[in-house]
Design a protein around this motif. Structure first.
Motif, PDB file in Angstrom:
ATOM      1  N   ASN A 214     -11.094  -0.646  11.274  1.00 29.05           N
ATOM      2  CA  ASN A 214     -11.897  -1.859  11.357  1.00 29.05           C
ATOM      3  C   ASN A 214     -11.953  -2.493   9.976  1.00 29.05           C
ATOM      4  O   ASN A 214     -12.078  -1.788   8.974  1.00 29.05           O
ATOM      5  N   GLU A 215     -11.869  -3.805   9.935  1.00 24.89           N
ATOM      6  CA  GLU A 215     -11.777  -4.481   8.647  1.00 24.89           C
ATOM      7  C   GLU A 215     -13.023  -4.282   7.774  1.00 24.89           C
ATOM      8  O   GLU A 215     -12.915  -4.103   6.562  1.00 24.89           O
ATOM      9  N   TYR A 216     -14.208  -4.326   8.375  1.00 25.91           N
ATOM     10  CA  TYR A 216     -15.426  -4.151   7.576  1.00 25.91           C
ATOM     11  C   TYR A 216     -15.460  -2.764   6.938  1.00 25.91           C
ATOM     12  O   TYR A 216     -15.847  -2.604   5.783  1.00 25.91           O
ATOM     13  N   ALA A 256      -2.803  -2.849  12.334  1.00 24.95           N
ATOM     14  CA  ALA A 256      -3.326  -4.154  12.772  1.00 24.95           C
ATOM     15  C   ALA A 256      -4.300  -4.713  11.744  1.00 24.95           C
ATOM     16  O   ALA A 256      -4.240  -5.890  11.381  1.00 24.95           O
ATOM     17  N   VAL A 257      -5.174  -3.846  11.250  1.00 26.41           N
ATOM     18  CA  VAL A 257      -6.149  -4.289  10.257  1.00 26.41           C
ATOM     19  C   VAL A 257      -5.421  -4.690   8.970  1.00 26.41           C
ATOM     20  O   VAL A 257      -5.695  -5.735   8.376  1.00 26.41           O
ATOM     21  N   PHE A 258      -4.486  -3.864   8.551  1.00 30.56           N
ATOM     22  CA  PHE A 258      -3.752  -4.150   7.316  1.00 30.56           C
ATOM     23  C   PHE A 258      -3.043  -5.498   7.394  1.00 30.56           C
ATOM     24  O   PHE A 258      -3.200  -6.358   6.515  1.00 30.56           O
ATOM     25  N   TYR A 259      -2.261  -5.698   8.459  1.00 29.01           N
ATOM     26  CA  TYR A 259      -1.477  -6.951   8.538  1.00 29.01           C
ATOM     27  C   TYR A 259      -2.363  -8.160   8.790  1.00 29.01           C
ATOM     28  O   TYR A 259      -2.044  -9.267   8.368  1.00 29.01           O
ATOM     29  N   ASN A 260      -3.493  -7.941   9.433  1.00 28.50           N
ATOM     30  CA  ASN A 260      -4.447  -9.039   9.581  1.00 28.50           C
ATOM     31  C   ASN A 260      -4.938  -9.491   8.210  1.00 28.50           C
ATOM     32  O   ASN A 260      -5.055 -10.684   7.924  1.00 28.50           O
ATOM     33  N   MET A 261      -5.180  -8.504   7.327  1.00 29.32           N
ATOM     34  CA  MET A 261      -5.700  -8.852   5.996  1.00 29.32           C
ATOM     35  C   MET A 261      -4.626  -9.463   5.105  1.00 29.32           C
ATOM     36  O   MET A 261      -4.942 -10.261   4.216  1.00 29.32           O
ATOM     37  N   TYR A 278     -14.928 -11.842   0.971  1.00 27.69           N
ATOM     38  CA  TYR A 278     -15.875 -12.952   1.140  1.00 27.69           C
ATOM     39  C   TYR A 278     -16.002 -13.333   2.613  1.00 27.69           C
ATOM     40  O   TYR A 278     -17.103 -13.636   3.085  1.00 27.69           O
ATOM     41  N   GLU A 279     -14.881 -13.322   3.334  1.00 30.27           N
ATOM     42  CA  GLU A 279     -14.957 -13.632   4.779  1.00 30.27           C
ATOM     43  C   GLU A 279     -15.817 -12.612   5.509  1.00 30.27           C
ATOM     44  O   GLU A 279     -16.579 -12.959   6.405  1.00 30.27           O
ATOM     45  N   GLY A 280     -15.664 -11.349   5.113  1.00 25.13           N
ATOM     46  CA  GLY A 280     -16.429 -10.279   5.762  1.00 25.13           C
ATOM     47  C   GLY A 280     -17.930 -10.443   5.582  1.00 25.13           C
ATOM     48  O   GLY A 280     -18.717  -9.931   6.375  1.00 25.13           O
TER      49      GLY A 280
HETATM   50  C1  LIG Z   1      -8.558 -10.494  11.436  1.00 24.53           C
HETATM   51  O1  LIG Z   1      -9.116 -11.345  10.445  1.00 24.53           O
HETATM   52  C2  LIG Z   1     -10.002 -12.301  10.955  1.00 24.53           C
HETATM   53  C3  LIG Z   1     -10.394 -13.216   9.814  1.00 24.53           C
HETATM   54  O2  LIG Z   1     -10.431 -12.536   8.599  1.00 24.53           O
HETATM   55  C4  LIG Z   1     -11.203 -11.594  11.552  1.00 24.53           C
HETATM   56  O3  LIG Z   1     -12.104 -12.516  12.080  1.00 24.53           O
HETATM   57  C5  LIG Z   1     -10.704 -10.644  12.645  1.00 24.53           C
HETATM   58  O4  LIG Z   1     -11.803  -9.908  13.138  1.00 24.53           O
HETATM   59  C6  LIG Z   1      -9.665  -9.714  12.091  1.00 24.53           C
HETATM   60  N1  LIG Z   1      -9.107  -8.916  13.168  1.00 24.53           N
HETATM   61  C7  LIG Z   1      -9.030  -7.599  13.109  1.00 24.53           C
HETATM   62  C8  LIG Z   1      -8.327  -6.909  14.238  1.00 24.53           C
HETATM   63  O5  LIG Z   1      -9.514  -6.941  12.204  1.00 24.53           O
END
Ligand SMILES: *[C@@H]1O[C@H](CO)[C@@H](O)[C@H](O)[C@H]1NC(C)=O
Ligand SMILES: *[C@@H]1O[C@H](CO)[C@@H](O)[C@H](O)[C@H]1NC(C)=O
Ligand SMILES: *[C@@H]1O[C@H](CO)[C@@H](O)[C@H](O)[C@H]1NC(C)=O
Ligand SMILES: *[C@@H]1O[C@H](CO)[C@@H](O)[C@H](O)[C@H]1NC(C)=O
Ligand SMILES: *[C@@H]1O[C@H](CO)[C@@H](O)[C@H](O)[C@H]1NC(C)=O
Ligand SMILES: *[C@@H]1O[C@H](CO)[C@@H](O)[C@H](O)[C@H]1NC(C)=O
Length: 352
Positions: A214-216, A256-261, A278-280
């Motif tokens: 998870n990105e957070y 998925a998280v890595f390439y999203n970032m 900052y987006e987080g």
């Molecule tokens: C991908 O990034 C966007 C914007 O930063 C975010 O809203 C989204 O939750 C992210 N998706 C994943 C799978 O982490």
């Protein structure tokens, strides 16, 4: 500040649902509950005597309430007192020390029991070690473990600085066998400004799906570079999970998280991390019923953001150094995944 004490405190006063996050203790806490019940009862005399909330430490009861709670900023906010206060009154200090230039453990015990005795509804602790434990934390923070005699200047420093996030004592308590469970303090530079703590709060909603899924949680893992992700797991994992998983048990960084970032790129740049951090923190999540069990919902609340992007640059520098990419600060997937999986136990803390 002792996170566990604060959470127990909030639980005891029934506010636990008002905090969006954080944990409930998983250890046996009956002794702690008795200590806190006693401590909270001091609020009755602090409230009753405090006529001037902008001079909070001019009142023995309010000082003792702060000492037993082990979280000066929190006690001020609870008491609806201004966050910035004059230093501890010398008259309060010398009354407790009988005129000596330092406060001893016995002075603290005596003052504590005396204050309880004159507090309406005052509740004695079950055991004096609850009180000596409190003093051990303050003595540890101020650096007086040898005698536990704390001079005036150092005690007032504790009041003023011990709740600043990221300001960590050398040792949590002078009593190494203390039964009070402590989550290690997470050191942070001043530029953090509460942002990493908020990122960890965000992570909390999803951590059971995997710390690196998870990105957070990945961003929180980054900003824990001054600590480590085992400590992060202790902070964010639900209380009913015992024992808390360790980093070694967490699945590898999600692609998925890595390439999203990275926006699809094979390596993560410093700018990618600044943007994601900052987006987080923009439009943070909160749970509808205030508990972790409730469905989290995105809000329009932002921040706290770091005081400057230097903060992100600093932790990314530590990660770049660990992975050997100081020159570009651009880290490929495999290397970043290794950092996340192995840095916590590597004992290797290079900087760029
Ligand atoms: C991908 O990034 C966007 C914007 O930063 C975010 O809203 C989204 O939750 C992210 N998706 C994943 C799978 O982490
Ligand atoms: C003390 O005062 C605060 C602020 O006025 C209030 O919220 C709290 O309930 C009071 N506590 C007690 C024990 O009276
Ligand atoms: C502190 O409290 C005492 C009473 O206990 C009072 O006489 C004194 O004026 C107070 N000091 C300040 C600076 O408010
Ligand atoms: C106690 O405070 C004094 C005065 O601020 C300071 O010089 C000293 O280093 C402090 N002692 C410790 C052990 O931190
Ligand atoms: C240290 O803590 C333990 C457990 O709370 C307690 O039994 C013991 O008396 C403490 N030791 C000192 C020196 O305070
Ligand atoms: C630090 O966070 C607070 C919110 O908690 C925010 O108001 C403030 O602007 C932030 N400081 C900086 C320098 O961004």
């Amino acid at each position: 500040m002792n996170t566990l004490i604060s959470i127990l405190y909030l639980a005891l006063i029934g506010l636990v649902t008002a905090i969006p996050s954080s944990l409930i203790p998983r250890q046996d806490t009956s002794g702690l509950v008795s200590a806190l019940k006693s401590c909270i009862s001091l609020q009755n005399s602090c409230n009753a005597t405090t006529v001037d909330l902008s001079n909070f430490y001019n009142y023995t009861s309010c000082f003792l309430l702060t000492a037993c709670m082990d979280g000066p900023a929190q006690v001020l906010s609870m008491s609806q007192a201004p966050a910035t206060q004059p230093r501890l009154s010398e008259s309060v200090f010398y009354a407790i020390t009988n005129g000596n230039s330092y406060m001893t453990q016995q002075n603290y015990i005596d003052a504590y029991y005396h204050q309880i005795s004159i507090t309406p509804g005052g509740s004695y602790p079950d055991d004096v070690t609850d009180i000596t434990d409190q003093w051990s934390h303050i003595a540890a923070w101020t650096g007086f473990c040898a005698t536990e005699n704390i001079p005036y200047a150092n005690l007032t420093d504790w009041l003023e600085y011990s709740s600043v996030p990221g300001v960590c004592p050398a040792v949590a308590s002078c009593n190494t066998s203390t039964t009070v469970p402590m989550i290690p303090c997470v050191p942070q530079p001043i530029t953090e400004n509460g942002s990493c703590a908020e990122m960890a709060n965000q992570c909390q909603f999803w951590v059971t799906q995997g710390l690196f899924q998870n990105e957070y949680c990945v961003l929180a893992s980054f900003c824990y570079a001054w600590s480590n992700t085992d400590v992060l797991l202790q902070q964010v994992y639900p209380s009913d999970t015992s024992p808390t998983p360790t980093t070694a048990q967490e699945a590898k960084l999600s692609e998925a998280v890595f390439y999203n970032m990275t926006g699809g790129a094979a390596s993560m740049t410093q700018q990618n991390v600044i943007d994601a951090y900052y987006e987080g923190l923009t439009g943070t999540w909160s749970s509808l019923d205030g508990t972790l069990a409730g469905m989290p919902e995105k809000t329009d609340k932002d921040g706290p953001y770091p005081a400057s992007t230097d903060y992100v640059i600093e932790f990314w520098g530590m990660i770049s150094a660990w992975t050997g990419f100081c020159d570009t600060r651009t880290i490929p997937y495999d290397n970043l995944a290794d950092y996340l999986s192995f840095a916590a136990t590597s004992g290797y803390h290079p900087t760029c």
